[in-house]
Design a protein around this motif. Structure first.
Motif, PDB file in Angstrom:
ATOM      1  N   ASP A 105      -1.568  -1.598  -3.853  1.00  0.00           N
ATOM      2  CA  ASP A 105      -1.398  -1.748  -2.411  1.00  0.00           C
ATOM      3  C   ASP A 105      -0.112  -2.532  -2.145  1.00  0.00           C
ATOM      4  OD1 ASP A 105      -3.579  -2.103   0.251  1.00  0.00           O
ATOM      5  OD2 ASP A 105      -1.595  -2.990   0.245  1.00  0.00           O
ATOM      6  N   SER A 106       0.781  -1.954  -1.350  1.00  0.00           N
ATOM      7  CA  SER A 106       2.053  -2.642  -1.089  1.00  0.00           C
ATOM      8  C   SER A 106       2.221  -2.964   0.394  1.00  0.00           C
ATOM      9  CB  SER A 106       3.212  -1.792  -1.596  1.00  0.00           C
ATOM     10  OG  SER A 106       3.295  -0.588  -0.871  1.00  0.00           O
ATOM     11  N   LEU A 143       1.235  -5.653   2.091  1.00  0.00           N
ATOM     12  CA  LEU A 143       1.705  -7.022   2.322  1.00  0.00           C
ATOM     13  C   LEU A 143       3.194  -7.114   2.020  1.00  0.00           C
ATOM     14  CD1 LEU A 143       1.200  -9.925   3.067  1.00  0.00           C
ATOM     15  CD2 LEU A 143       0.449 -10.366   0.719  1.00  0.00           C
ATOM     16  N   SER A 144       3.589  -6.602   0.879  1.00  0.00           N
ATOM     17  CA  SER A 144       4.996  -6.600   0.497  1.00  0.00           C
ATOM     18  C   SER A 144       5.850  -5.920   1.569  1.00  0.00           C
ATOM     19  CB  SER A 144       5.151  -5.878  -0.847  1.00  0.00           C
ATOM     20  OG  SER A 144       6.496  -5.612  -1.124  1.00  0.00           O
ATOM     21  N   LEU A 175       6.037  -7.844   4.987  1.00  0.00           N
ATOM     22  CA  LEU A 175       6.837  -9.072   4.897  1.00  0.00           C
ATOM     23  C   LEU A 175       8.326  -8.725   4.916  1.00  0.00           C
ATOM     24  CD1 LEU A 175       4.856 -11.162   2.267  1.00  0.00           C
ATOM     25  CD2 LEU A 175       5.084 -11.593   4.730  1.00  0.00           C
ATOM     26  N   HIS A 176       8.660  -7.679   4.213  1.00  0.00           N
ATOM     27  CA  HIS A 176      10.037  -7.214   4.191  1.00  0.00           C
ATOM     28  C   HIS A 176      10.522  -6.943   5.619  1.00  0.00           C
ATOM     29  CE1 HIS A 176      13.051  -4.093   2.328  1.00  0.00           C
ATOM     30  NE2 HIS A 176      13.630  -4.923   3.138  1.00  0.00           N
ATOM     31  N   TYR A 198      -1.424 -11.630   5.437  1.00  0.00           N
ATOM     32  CA  TYR A 198      -2.357 -10.935   4.544  1.00  0.00           C
ATOM     33  C   TYR A 198      -3.628 -10.571   5.302  1.00  0.00           C
ATOM     34  CZ  TYR A 198      -5.529 -10.384   0.515  1.00  0.00           C
ATOM     35  OH  TYR A 198      -6.441  -9.924  -0.400  1.00  0.00           O
TER      36      TYR A 198
END
Lengths: 153, 153
Positions: free
Chosen positions: B4-5, B7-8, B11-12, B78
């Motif tokens: 799972d991306s 959150l990444s 945030l980006h 999150y």
DNA sequence: TCATCATGTAACATATAAAGTTGCATGAAA
DNA sequence: TTTCATGCAACTTTATATGTTACATGATGA
């Protein structure tokens, strides 16, 4: 994501095998785990490489425990099944040019590292014998013997 | 498992938006993230519900930060993206009759709980402003300005 | 010796979940 | 009233864990 259940599965199998003097076949173990014999062989192969179990072909063949449950920890077993990642999250790009993404990756990696660390440390504190003890407590709580449970799969 | 991306990714996007007074469109943000505008909207929807960003339709519409980066932590973000499980491992059966499997589940759950705990606590210690600071350090290390980076996506 | 049983393993099939895509409705601005 | 942007449902693609089939290898016992 589909969760990896190799560690769970192999622990289940090992606990059923503990104390048994006669080899258990992959088919027998697969029945216990509710899966396929080939899956059992696949995951047990890692344990055999590390010397935790042995396997034998032919009549009377199958799998046997070849280690001391009191000294083998869940961390050892985890390593033997290939250390599948504990972490279900990732980055969008592992090697981003974008500096923003680098900063994000860095922050999340810090968290991931900490998580893996804690997980590894925790597994080191639990032996197969500990699991077995817990199992026996559960048996006793039901007024059952080891045999009745074993035979019921 | 496929990681799972969300959150990444989110945030980006947030970091790119920080400080901008003009709304960023989903399409613009998607280009930065290397994905599809609909994916951006999907993940940003959670942030909007929590009031961290606002969205506007029509000409000059798009997304704007609506929170103080110094007080919002990664844990907040999150949560806003639905708290996808950190843990990539699972049990073979969640509610096993087999007492062996119950013992195994118990042992692993202890480890999983500890991991989730540590992860949550770690995320609480990092704010969006912290990430931004790290980003600016990286910019400075390259002798760039915020603008040159932003315009290069 | 040879039939049987069990593992070893490669190749292929299935299932599940994350991410991507399409299409269209809704609403705001010029 | 045209254009632009989000909102969202439905569908497709992709990654990966697991399951399955098929056959080779080797051990046992009649």
């Amino acid at each position: 994501m589909k969760r990896d259940s190799k560690l769970s599965g192999v622990l289940h199998v090992l606990l059923h095998m503990l104390g048994s003097k006669t080899p258990a076949t992959s088919e027998h173990l697969a029945l216990m785990m509710g899966t396929n014999p080939v899956v059992v062989r696949r995951v047990m192969a890692g344990l055999r490489e590390q010397g935790f179990v042995t396997s034998a072909k032919g009549h009377g063949g199958g799998w046997l425990i070849a280690c001391d449950p009191a000294t083998v920890t869940l961390a050892d077993i985890y390593a033997a099944v290939g250390e599948p990642s504990v972490i279900a999250m990732g980055h969008r790009s592992e090697t981003p040019e974008c500096l923003v993404e680098q900063a994000v990756n860095r922050a999340l990696d810090d968290a991931f590292r900490e998580v893996e660390d804690v997980f590894a440390k925790h597994l080191k504190t639990v032996t197969l014998a500990d699991l077995s003890k817990d199992f026996n407590r559960r048996l006793a709580a039901r007024g059952l013997t080891k045999e009745s449970q074993t035979h019921a799969l």
